[in-house]
Design a protein around this motif. Structure first.
Motif: not given
Length: 293
Positions: A1-24
């Motif tokens: 359960m997400l309590r934030h949507f900020d990649p600076l405060t911790g990561y959840g897999t749902e955040l991958a819908l908004v932010w990308d990595t070099l490889l996946e």
């Protein structure tokens, strides 16, 4: 359960819908191999090469744009964004297992970065493909007042439209997303995704049975088997990975028989390391063959 949507405060897999990595990991339905073996997808990085066991060069896709929202306004993602993001995130919650291994990132040119690893890692690309690797964020949004929590700007397939902590998320399609399918059609296919956060497994199962949600990730095998029995049109999608879903044997060293070092040594000796190495090396050979096609 997400309590934030900020990649600076911790990561959840749902955040991958908004932010990308070099490889996946590749996990699209039309790629048959994704159902049987891990396949690396070239995301923000288009290619890579090993200089030595501790140094890797990544060549970035050109023309990838951040979301067309303030304060970034759809500008192109470059090597400087990669360097900035790795410096920013390598010590943050959720990324430390990946980012801490990076000594530094050098900008070679606008679309090329050189990554220096603290120790030799000839398998760096395989070890660096899942969501725990630093995501690429724009400096303008990260350093604006309110940060990425207020300005959730990435390069991902979706843009954040609504977020209610502990309740749910509404994401809408990014019209400028760079990824296309094998037939050249722009992704994503759907216009929006709504994520619903539940507080218990029974509620999650009930929502799925009543078709109020289309997809769930069952928290237990018992629930999975029960849903497959009771929901006639349920479909199970499997995506293997070297990067997440790690399994291990946790031993109670204060209780018998595991308090006996000889028992622990016997368990260690029972692992066929040659077979493990053969499977992993075979996957690397397949990956290299795909890269040269």
């Amino acid at each position: 359960m997400l309590r934030h949507f900020d990649p600076l405060t911790g990561y959840g897999t749902e955040l991958a819908l908004v932010w990308d990595t070099l490889l996946e990991w590749e996990s699209t339905w039309y790629f048959p191999d994704a159902q049987t073996q891990p396949v690396i997808r070239k995301s923000l990085a288009e290619s890579w090469q090993m200089v030595d066991a501790s140094t890797w060069i990544f060549h970035l896709r050109q023309g990838v744009k951040f979301h067309n929202r303030p304060p970034v306004h759809g500008r192109e993602m470059t090597a400087e964004d990669v360097r900035y993001s790795y410096d920013l995130l390598k010590g943050k919650p959720g990324y430390s297992s990946r980012g801490a291994a990076i000594e530094r990132v050098d900008v070679v040119d606008r679309y090329t970065v050189r990554i220096h690893v603290k120790g030799p890692d000839p398998h760096f690309p395989i070890n660096h493909v899942n969501s725990f690797s630093p995501v690429i964020v724009p400096k303008e949004a990260a350093e604006a007042e309110g940060g990425l929590g207020k300005y959730p700007v990435g390069t991902g397939a979706f843009l954040l439209k609504e977020f209610a902590a502990g309740e749910g998320v509404l994401l809408v399609k990014n019209p400028d997303y760079f990824m296309r399918d094998k037939d050249g059609r722009q992704l994503p296919y759907v216009d929006a995704i709504r994520l619903i956060f539940t507080r218990d497994a029974a509620t999650e199962a009930a929502l799925f049975r009543s078709k109020r949600v289309d997809m769930i990730r069952p928290p237990t095998l018992d629930m999975l088997y029960e849903l497959l029995k009771t929901v006639p049109d349920a479909y199970l999608y499997r995506v293997p990975s070297y990067g997440w879903g790690n399994y291990g044997l946790m031993l109670r060293l204060d209780k018998a028989p595991y308090d006996d070092v000889r028992v622990r040594q016997a368990l260690s000796m029972a692992i066929n390391r040659d077979i493990v190495a053969e499977i992993i090396n075979l996957q690397q050979v397949r990956d290299r063959a795909r890269e040269t096609r």
